[in-house]
Design a protein around this motif. Sequence first.
Motif, PDB file in Angstrom:
ATOM      1  N   THR A  51       0.852  -1.180   0.000  1.00 39.42           N
ATOM      2  CA  THR A  51       0.000   0.000   0.000  1.00 39.42           C
ATOM      3  C   THR A  51       0.890   1.234   0.000  1.00 39.42           C
ATOM      4  OG1 THR A  51      -1.496  -1.208   1.434  1.00 39.42           O
ATOM      5  CG2 THR A  51      -1.924   1.114   1.186  1.00 39.42           C
ATOM      6  N   TYR A  71      -8.489  -1.379   1.268  1.00 35.95           N
ATOM      7  CA  TYR A  71      -7.266  -0.872   0.634  1.00 35.95           C
ATOM      8  C   TYR A  71      -7.358   0.656   0.521  1.00 35.95           C
ATOM      9  CZ  TYR A  71      -3.735  -0.190  -3.023  1.00 35.95           C
ATOM     10  OH  TYR A  71      -2.658   0.230  -3.755  1.00 35.95           O
ATOM     11  N   ARG A  72      -6.226   1.335   0.647  1.00 30.34           N
ATOM     12  CA  ARG A  72      -6.257   2.802   0.581  1.00 30.34           C
ATOM     13  C   ARG A  72      -6.348   3.279  -0.854  1.00 30.34           C
ATOM     14  NH1 ARG A  72      -2.000   3.122   4.605  1.00 30.34           N
ATOM     15  NH2 ARG A  72      -2.988   3.579   6.594  1.00 30.34           N
ATOM     16  N   GLU A 148      -4.426  -2.130  -7.361  1.00 27.94           N
ATOM     17  CA  GLU A 148      -3.702  -1.000  -7.953  1.00 27.94           C
ATOM     18  C   GLU A 148      -4.399  -0.483  -9.212  1.00 27.94           C
ATOM     19  OE1 GLU A 148       0.691  -1.865  -6.039  1.00 27.94           O
ATOM     20  OE2 GLU A 148       0.362  -2.392  -8.138  1.00 27.94           O
ATOM     21  N   ARG A 151      -6.895   1.752  -8.025  1.00 24.71           N
ATOM     22  CA  ARG A 151      -6.348   3.056  -7.644  1.00 24.71           C
ATOM     23  C   ARG A 151      -5.990   3.894  -8.875  1.00 24.71           C
ATOM     24  NH1 ARG A 151      -2.960   6.298  -6.822  1.00 24.71           N
ATOM     25  NH2 ARG A 151      -1.389   5.144  -7.978  1.00 24.71           N
TER      26      ARG A 151
END
Length: 466
Positions: A51, A71-72, A148, A151
Amino acid sequence: MNLNERIPNNVNLSEDKRLQRALEKWLPNFLAWWHDMGPQGFQEKDVWLRTAVDVGSEGWAHFDYVKMPEYRWGIFLEPAQPDARVGFGDNYGAPAYQEVPGEFRNALRRIIVTQGDTEPASVEQQRQLGHTCPSLYDLRNLFQVNVEEGRHLWAMVYLLHGYFGRDGRDEADALLERRSGNPDKPRILEAFNQPCDDWLNFYAFTMFTDRDGKYQLSALAESGFEPLARTCRFMLTEEAHHMFVGDTGLSRVVKRTAQLMKENEDVREPGGIPLHIIQKYINFWFSYSLDLFGGEISSNSADFFAAGLKGRFKEQEQYTDHVATEGSFTMMVIDNGQLVPREVPLRNALNEILRGEYVKDCEKGLARWNKVLSDEGLPQRLYLPSVRFHRHVGEYSGHYFDLEGNLISKEEFEAKQTELLPTAADREYVRSLMKPVTEPGKIANWIAPPASGIKGKPFEFEYVRI
Ligand SMILES: [Fe+2]
Ligand SMILES: [Fe+2]
């Protein structure tokens, strides 16, 4: 870095209330999409994930157990460079654009939407794979790639919301509405509508299709629109792992196949994947990934370059002439049913030039896999097909070529298609091998274990707590 806000970010989101509100409104829609279209199952499991806790070299790769929905997801841009300049094109040397220049608005939105669309698309394509993972190590890598890509979608949505007003918001919503492979609302690019439903597909996809991402992002990482450049630079650090997963994944399949070939006439008997099937998967994903670079001769590429929006690979490092109004590039085109060379102005050949860089990079992967074959003492080799083979975009689409790039007739192509591209039976066979292995330290029979684990952990580590 504001990690503890609802949307972790390093763009001072709390100081832009309008943008913060808009993104907080988009957040539940994203989570609903993740829930519906993200990895099926495993959402409550602890996964040992990387992360980002900072964009600096130390902080962007922090490892710990995380449940995927926690998850951030966030917005991380590389820090701004003081006195950034437009690095190429007609405005070469002018101050970088901090806002969207009116005349390039549509082109820029198109670039961002097209890039953004690939991120959720790949998550959708891969959503069933967790159920058939060859090991916990691979399962963890799959989920790392998936979060990912989620993100990366955030990164593009930030740009749309932050810089494009109302139509940007509409585009951000549409990114969650299209669906990979859905004929009524497909994803924009064809490679992202192809099924990726077994792990050989997954490795080939992350090897070849994520690698297209590397080249697109690299070309945008030097964009004159600075917010885009800074976003892409940070995404590239994560993209490297995705390609690693594909490259080493295929290498491990090749290795296992080679081991089985030495003891078996037909590697299918002990449950291996024959080399010729691996080759067909390479042919399939390489050719679809080549299409992602766009037409060989392209006025769009010329316009994007002129505007300073999209450059070449390593524009600053590799080139001295950043204006590129002079010079030409010669490529093969079809004219009157014949393959002939044609010289085109340099700026119109930039898609082809970027594609050439990509091909060189892919060849290195092939060389690594062939080294595995030679280390195992086998004479067989894998190869890349010609860039003309099986294309659906650009000069070669609508024509037929063999693997060497010779023009052939439709009938000739169809007669040998089963030797060139995966058949239904090939796919069926590969799928039949996909049985989940989730005991720590164990691995499926059709693939070799990795040379080492993740971030100093051994292969036996419990990468996902099942
Ligand atoms: Fe991505
Ligand atoms: Fe990726």
